[in-house]
Scaffold this active site. Structure first.
Site, short mmCIF file in Angstrom:
data_model
loop_
_atom_site.label_atom_id
_atom_site.label_comp_id
_atom_site.label_asym_id
_atom_site.label_seq_id
_atom_site.Cartn_x
_atom_site.Cartn_y
_atom_site.Cartn_z
N VAL A 270 -4.57 -4.26 -1.01
CA VAL A 270 -3.54 -5.13 -0.44
C VAL A 270 -3.38 -6.35 -1.33
CG1 VAL A 270 -2.90 -6.58 1.53
CG2 VAL A 270 -3.98 -4.36 1.93
N ALA B 218 -5.94 -10.91 -3.07
CA ALA B 218 -5.86 -9.46 -2.85
C ALA B 218 -7.20 -8.97 -2.33
CB ALA B 218 -5.52 -8.75 -4.16
N LYS B 219 -7.27 -7.77 -1.87
CA LYS B 219 -8.53 -7.14 -1.49
C LYS B 219 -8.34 -5.64 -1.52
CE LYS B 219 -12.59 -8.70 -0.24
NZ LYS B 219 -13.21 -9.96 -0.68
N GLY B 220 -9.42 -4.92 -1.73
CA GLY B 220 -9.32 -3.46 -1.74
C GLY B 220 -10.55 -2.85 -1.10
#
Ligand code: NAD
Length: 428
Positions: free
Chosen positions: A71, A116-118
């Site tokens: 995201v 962001a992050k994943g």
């Protein structure tokens, strides 16, 4: 005009989930900033949410398909930045919230990154190294158009480490046909990692706390520190506090808490942990107490550096510390905020207190792009400057708006992102 957030913002103070807590604080800050409703909606909405299927041939020959997420919450201030976590409970909602968290953290320390992050939904405990490597490489290949030094730069998070970052860098480099170290941070030094990254977060906890202690006229020699969590952040922070003359009177990990009013020898504790499967079990440098008791000890500074939601409306009233320095992400539930405030406890919020980690990740990205590497002393000197400036900015903002440091940090961050957005304009 939709002012819904204004109504919900004067907190119900009931949020006990760390992400709900973050949203409550974001909304409070947005309301105090009198953010334009359109900008509010823009800043609340992630720019991109990607779900990828990750088919892997397992060691036993069977095929399994894992689900991966990335995201991008916001990139108006620069490439988006944020970790990748592996775990059975990883889901899009959590990744979305963590991505927003990164936008605010990067803006507080004023580094040119968005958030962001994943994550990948998988159970690393049940996977072999070979399977983990395959998942990492396929996840990276699927996100090739998203990642990039100028676009989106991942980092380690829960259950991912230097090795995983190395695989990401290698996979990306193979596809673009040249070694691209700046595509990811938190790499081993040999692969373009930065000096000082390991110490960065714990050091930052000390730097921001010392800045507040100076402001409050506190003498390190009369400052007792209690640290929850003795992993990377907690153990380094403990060492750093000792190095400036403070007394660390209690430490803890999953095995329990250890209390010694005369002071714990942190080097001994670290050595003990190293020879004891990474745990403090049966550590003899202090009396054994529970983690709940540790949080309620009489001390000047409490450093929660383990898990989320440790200080809640249930125990906030029993906290005796003068300062809470949030080494962990989200250790205080929003519901506890008003209780701590009424007790006059100063909270250094996570998005400032533990931002030393992302700051040195930024340094790693800068050094990779230059192809020129700094000494540890250089890194620490720059880290100190950035965090000290961020501390000053947060306090100025808090004083201006007559709010605590946490809401001050959110106001500062949201304002920085909103101003950048306004100057760039809306393309559409
Ligand atoms: P870590 O895995 O190295 O250490 C976590 C520590 O917490 C371990 O000592 C573990 O035993 C302890 N712990 C776990 N459950 C506990 C419990 N119930 N009671 C007491 N202790 C418990 O992790 P870390 O990298 O030190 O991260 C700690 C926190 O800091 C996390 O919230 C993380 O998101 C946050 N953080 C870390 C960094 C970083 O650079 N490492 C950066 C920013 C934020």
């Amino acid at each position: 005009m939709d002012y819904k957030y204004v109504e919900s913002a004067p907190l119900s103070h009931t949020a006990e989930d760390p992400f709900e807590s973050m949203m409550v604080r974001f909304e409070t800050a947005a309301m105090l900033l009198d953010l334009h409703p359109g900008v509010y909606t823009y800043l609340k909405t992630p720019q991109k949410q990607i779900i990828v299927a990750i088919p892997i041939q397992m060691d036993d020959g069977t095929i399994e398909v894992f689900e991966g997420y990335r995201v991008i919450h916001n990139d108006v201030r620069g490439p988006s930045k944020g970790g990748i976590r592996y775990g059975p409970d990883v889901n899009l909602k959590e990744v979305k919230a963590l991505a927003a968290w990164m936008t605010w953290k990067c803006a507080v320390v004023n580094i040119p990154f968005g958030g962001a992050k994943g994550g990948v939904k998988c159970d690393p405990a049940k996977l072999t190294q070979v399977e983990l490597e395959k998942i990492t490489r396929r996840y990276t290949a699927n996100l090739l158009d998203v990642f990039g030094p100028e676009r989106d730069v991942p980092a380690p998070d829960v259950n991912t480490n230097e090795q995983v970052m190395g695989w990401i860098m290698d996979t990306y480099s193979m596809h673009v046909r040249h070694t691209t170290t700046a595509v990811v941070t938190g790499k081993p030094i040999l692969l373009g990692g930065s000096q000082g990254r390991v110490e960065a977060t714990g050091k930052g906890v000390m730097i921001t706390t010392k800045a507040l202690m100076d402001k409050l006229g506190m003498n390190p020699k009369q400052t007792r520190i209690v640290v929850q969590g003795f992993g990377n952040v907690g153990s380094i922070a403990s060492q750093e506090f000792q190095s400036i003359g403070c007394t660390v009177i209690a430490i803890s990990d999953v095995s329990g808490a250890y209390y010694n009013p005369k002071g714990i020898n942190i080097l001994d504790a670290i050595k003990y942990r190293q020879t004891n499967k990474g745990l403090l079990t049966d550590f003899s440098g202090g009396e054994k107490i529970s983690n709940e008791e540790l949080l309620e000890l009489d001390c000047e500074v409490l450093v929660p550096a383990a898990l989320e939601d440790q200080i809640t409306k249930k125990n906030a009233n029993k906290i005796k510390a003068k300062i809470i320095a949030e080494g962990a992400n989200g250790p205080t539930a929003a519901a506890a905020d008003p209780i701590l405030q009424s007790k006059g406890i100063h909270v250094i919020p996570d998005i400032l207190c533990n931002a030393g980690g992302v700051t040195v990740s930024y340094f790693e990205w800068v050094q990779d792009r230059m192809g020129y590497f700094w000494s540890k002393e250089d890194v620490f000197e720059k880290l100190n400057r950035i965090l000290t400036e961020a501390f000053t900015d947060v306090n100025k903002t808090a004083e201006q708006h007559k709010v605590n440091m946490r809401i001050g940090a959110y106001i500062l961050a949201i304002d920085r992102v909103a101003k950048t957005l306004k100057m760039r304009g809306i393309y559409g």
